[in-house]
Design a protein around this motif. Structure first.
Motif, PDB file in Angstrom:
ATOM      1  N   GLY A 180     -10.470 134.064  20.422  1.00 46.99           N
ATOM      2  CA  GLY A 180      -9.354 133.327  20.211  1.00 46.99           C
ATOM      3  C   GLY A 180      -8.394 133.123  20.772  1.00 46.99           C
ATOM      4  O   GLY A 180      -7.858 132.463  20.848  1.00 46.99           O
TER       5      GLY A 180
ATOM      6  N   THR B  32      -6.683 130.174  22.977  1.00 42.53           N
ATOM      7  CA  THR B  32      -5.308 129.484  22.463  1.00 42.53           C
ATOM      8  C   THR B  32      -3.997 128.941  23.222  1.00 42.53           C
ATOM      9  O   THR B  32      -3.534 128.308  22.909  1.00 42.53           O
ATOM     10  CB  THR B  32      -3.811 130.178  21.535  1.00 42.53           C
ATOM     11  OG1 THR B  32      -3.808 129.803  20.821  1.00 42.53           O
ATOM     12  CG2 THR B  32      -4.190 131.981  22.536  1.00 42.53           C
TER      13      THR B  32
ATOM     14  N   PHE C  46      -4.427 125.166  24.165  1.00 39.92           N
ATOM     15  CA  PHE C  46      -3.730 124.024  23.074  1.00 39.92           C
ATOM     16  C   PHE C  46      -2.575 123.948  22.346  1.00 39.92           C
ATOM     17  O   PHE C  46      -1.665 123.878  21.552  1.00 39.92           O
ATOM     18  CB  PHE C  46      -4.703 124.867  22.088  1.00 39.92           C
ATOM     19  CG  PHE C  46      -6.516 124.064  21.616  1.00 39.92           C
ATOM     20  CD1 PHE C  46      -6.370 123.049  21.281  1.00 39.92           C
ATOM     21  CD2 PHE C  46      -7.127 125.290  22.152  1.00 39.92           C
ATOM     22  CE1 PHE C  46      -7.761 122.453  21.910  1.00 39.92           C
ATOM     23  CE2 PHE C  46      -8.639 125.191  22.074  1.00 39.92           C
ATOM     24  CZ  PHE C  46      -9.088 123.538  22.302  1.00 39.92           C
ATOM     25  N   ALA C  47      -1.805 125.890  22.438  1.00 42.59           N
ATOM     26  CA  ALA C  47      -0.494 126.369  22.782  1.00 42.59           C
ATOM     27  C   ALA C  47       0.543 124.906  23.303  1.00 42.59           C
ATOM     28  O   ALA C  47       1.527 124.234  23.235  1.00 42.59           O
ATOM     29  CB  ALA C  47      -0.231 127.344  22.621  1.00 42.59           C
TER      30      ALA C  47
ATOM     31  N   MET D  38      -0.035 125.468  16.038  1.00 43.13           N
ATOM     32  CA  MET D  38      -1.837 126.212  16.137  1.00 43.13           C
ATOM     33  C   MET D  38      -1.129 127.629  14.813  1.00 43.13           C
ATOM     34  O   MET D  38      -2.342 128.291  14.029  1.00 43.13           O
ATOM     35  CB  MET D  38      -1.270 127.298  17.296  1.00 43.13           C
ATOM     36  CG  MET D  38      -1.023 126.480  18.253  1.00 43.13           C
ATOM     37  SD  MET D  38      -2.693 126.105  18.496  1.00 43.13           S
ATOM     38  CE  MET D  38      -3.975 127.137  18.775  1.00 43.13           C
TER      39      MET D  38
ATOM     40  N   ALA E   9      -3.982 128.570  12.035  1.00 40.15           N
ATOM     41  CA  ALA E   9      -4.338 129.873  12.348  1.00 40.15           C
ATOM     42  C   ALA E   9      -4.863 129.956  10.531  1.00 40.15           C
ATOM     43  O   ALA E   9      -5.490 131.201  10.033  1.00 40.15           O
ATOM     44  CB  ALA E   9      -3.793 130.555  12.553  1.00 40.15           C
TER      45      ALA E   9
ATOM     46  N   THR F  87      -9.433 134.152  14.103  1.00 40.50           N
ATOM     47  CA  THR F  87      -7.979 133.759  13.857  1.00 40.50           C
ATOM     48  C   THR F  87      -7.383 134.713  14.035  1.00 40.50           C
ATOM     49  O   THR F  87      -5.785 134.000  14.552  1.00 40.50           O
ATOM     50  CB  THR F  87      -8.315 133.392  12.961  1.00 40.50           C
ATOM     51  OG1 THR F  87      -8.431 134.270  11.961  1.00 40.50           O
ATOM     52  CG2 THR F  87      -9.063 131.613  11.983  1.00 40.50           C
TER      53      THR F  87
ATOM     54  N   VAL G 104      -5.538 133.792  17.645  1.00 38.58           N
ATOM     55  CA  VAL G 104      -4.476 132.909  17.558  1.00 38.58           C
ATOM     56  C   VAL G 104      -3.450 133.480  17.442  1.00 38.58           C
ATOM     57  O   VAL G 104      -1.975 132.701  18.306  1.00 38.58           O
ATOM     58  CB  VAL G 104      -5.216 131.489  17.321  1.00 38.58           C
ATOM     59  CG1 VAL G 104      -4.049 130.071  17.252  1.00 38.58           C
ATOM     60  CG2 VAL G 104      -6.312 130.678  17.614  1.00 38.58           C
ATOM     61  N   SER G 105      -3.309 133.933  16.204  1.00 41.43           N
ATOM     62  CA  SER G 105      -2.284 133.913  15.271  1.00 41.43           C
ATOM     63  C   SER G 105      -1.903 135.613  16.547  1.00 41.43           C
ATOM     64  O   SER G 105      -0.472 135.076  16.861  1.00 41.43           O
ATOM     65  CB  SER G 105      -1.798 134.602  14.248  1.00 41.43           C
ATOM     66  OG  SER G 105      -3.253 135.727  13.865  1.00 41.43           O
TER      67      SER G 105
ATOM     68  N   GLN H   7       0.584 133.239  19.214  1.00 41.34           N
ATOM     69  CA  GLN H   7       1.521 132.636  18.836  1.00 41.34           C
ATOM     70  C   GLN H   7       2.500 133.431  17.982  1.00 41.34           C
ATOM     71  O   GLN H   7       3.282 132.609  18.426  1.00 41.34           O
ATOM     72  CB  GLN H   7       0.933 131.154  17.848  1.00 41.34           C
ATOM     73  CG  GLN H   7      -0.040 130.489  18.743  1.00 41.34           C
ATOM     74  CD  GLN H   7       0.146 129.502  20.246  1.00 41.34           C
ATOM     75  OE1 GLN H   7       0.992 129.734  19.970  1.00 41.34           O
ATOM     76  NE2 GLN H   7      -0.949 130.190  21.198  1.00 41.34           N
TER      77      GLN H   7
ATOM     78  N   SER I  49      -1.485 134.231  26.439  1.00 40.60           N
ATOM     79  CA  SER I  49      -2.802 133.781  26.157  1.00 40.60           C
ATOM     80  C   SER I  49      -4.181 135.356  27.023  1.00 40.60           C
ATOM     81  O   SER I  49      -5.449 135.797  26.661  1.00 40.60           O
ATOM     82  CB  SER I  49      -3.897 133.116  26.090  1.00 40.60           C
ATOM     83  OG  SER I  49      -4.863 132.546  25.872  1.00 40.60           O
TER      84      SER I  49
END
Length: 453
Positions: free
Chosen positions: A70, A74, A77-78, A86, A90, A120, A123-124, A127, A390
């Protein structure tokens, strides 16, 4: 309401800004809860599913394996969708994966569910600090960015409390499934929050960026911040991560960021987060008492994180990192000595073991816990911030995975050597903070960027 047609206050609004900070940090609660809940749930899962030490490591490490995926995926995509969208994605994923883990019928399905939760979390993890750093005013950015660690610590505490309350009947499925509740708040709440002004400028949406800046700044400060962001955006260009690693100008910054990420995990904090009840059981406490002591450690962590948030913009980042790593090194050395000399078998030894754990957790919570999340997005130039964060988060989870998945086996072999290793890492982190980090307190992200390039 469309995600790109939000209504912003045209002038500074403290309550509106606080709501944005609150929901921006909420992803940290999910990270903390899902990381900490396994500490208590594992006491009962290993009985119901008859888990060996290796399987216990896989249940814990599965989350980290997913987090690597993740985190690494990410960045691209961010850059396209921005940290706010994002975090909405998540939160939605957290709801589904939490339920899957609670319904797992066997060890394999539980490990798979934990891997999905880890994606997930990855990702968080990237972000949340990005979002908080990019919407915060420069003079309070350290404290506001520390909300990420405060949220993580709060999530861990909530998980410990839940585990303690449900421990009487060993209801580990409820322990895992309740993570869906804050996930719902995150998903819905972030729909109504503003996008990062720096991401908006990169998308050419300058007027929207101005309105966001006016939420958290005076009109004059907002105009100045916008000029700096636009100037940096004009001279900057997108670059590949491999080009960043080859750049002599950026190399010290990249070393600092990756060093912060790896060392935070090498210090041994997640042996406390994931295995505090197990360590306390080894120190002679019963299951309920071990879980209750873990709750106490969680409260202490929150208190010290709040302390860090209040002083980091005045004292600075480096002094707190240096002091914290020294105290942590001494605490781990003490804990290793207690186990080496058979101290946990005595009442005094148990007290010293708990004290050493508490001091370590406190020191981490006012230094390497919050400040790593503060400094990583601060140090990175805007054009490489998302992708390099990332990659740094990926390296963080790799180290986390190594530590967490091997710790149960080390416990069976004798824990004093493990704590001795962590002690050495803590003192190594002290030298790193002294010689490889520069102070960023009181500077805008654009001013920090000028010093890095």
């Amino acid at each position: 309401m469309g995600t790109d047609t939000l209504t912003y206050f045209p002038t500074r609004s403290r309550s509106r800004a606080r709501i944005a900070y609150l929901f921006g940090a909420l992803g940290g609660i999910l990270f903390g809860y899902d990381s900490g809940v396994i500490a208590g749930a594992l006491l009962f899962i290993r009985k119901d599913m008859v888990l060996s030490a290796q399987l216990q490591g896989m249940v814990v490490g599965g989350l980290l394996l997913g987090a690597m995926v993740g985190a690494f995926g990410t960045g691209r995509f961010a850059e396209r969708f921005g940290p706010r969208k994002m975090l909405i994605a998540a939160g939605s994923m957290f709801i589904v994966t939490s339920i899957l883990s609670a319904l797992a019928p066997n060890p394999l399905s539980l490990i798979v569910a934990r891997v999905l939760i880890g994606i997930t979390i990855g990702v968080s993890t990237v972000q949340v600090p990005l979002y908080l750093a990019e919407i915060s005013p420069k003079h309070t950015r350290g404290g506001l960015s520390s909300l990420n660690q405060l949220a993580i610590a709060t999530g861990i505490l909530i998980s410990y409390v839940v585990c303690y309350l449900l421990s009487a009947h060993g209801q580990w499925r409820w322990m895992l499934g309740l993570a869906a509740v804050p996930s719902i708040f995150l998903t819905i709440g972030m729909i109504f929050q503003p996008d990062s002004p720096r991401w908006l400028v990169r998308q050419g949406r300058v007027q929207e960026a101005r309105r966001v800046l006016e939420i958290t700044n005076t009109p004059e400060d907002a105009a100045e911040a916008l000029r700096e962001i636009e100037g940096t955006n004009k001279v900057g260009s997108k670059v590949r991560l491999v080009d960043v690693l080859k750049s002599r100008a950026l190399r010290p910054t990249v070393i600092a960021v990756f060093g912060l990420a790896v060392l935070q995990q090498a210090l041994g904090i997640n042996t406390i987060v994931y295995y505090a009840p197990t360590i306390l059981r080894a120190a002679g406490f019963g299951e309920s008492t071990a879980l209750l002591n873990s709750v106490g450690l969680g409260v202490l962590s929150i208190i010290m994180t709040i302390f860090a948030a209040r002083v980091v913009d005045r004292i600075g980042r480096r002094p707190l990192l240096i002091g914290g790593s020294v105290v942590m090194g001494l605490s781990m050395a003490t804990l290793g000595c207690v186990f080496h000399f058979g101290g946990p078998a005595t009442a005094m030894g148990s007290v010293v073991a708990v004290g050493a754990l508490a001091v370590f957790k406190a020191a981490f919570s006012f230094s390497w816990g919050p400040l790593v999340w503060v400094m990583m997005p601060e140090l990175l130039p805007m054009r490489i911030r998302a992708r390099t964060m990332s990659a740094a988060a990926f390296s963080m989870f790799v180290m986390n995975f190594i530590v967490a998945s091997t710790f149960p086996v080390l416990l069976e072999m004798g824990v004093e050597s493990a704590f001795g290793t962590f002690s050495v890492c803590c003192f190594g982190a002290t030298l790193f903070a002294i010689y490889c980090l520069r102070e960023t307190a009181g500077l805008s992200l654009e001013e920090i960027e000028k010093g890095a390039c």
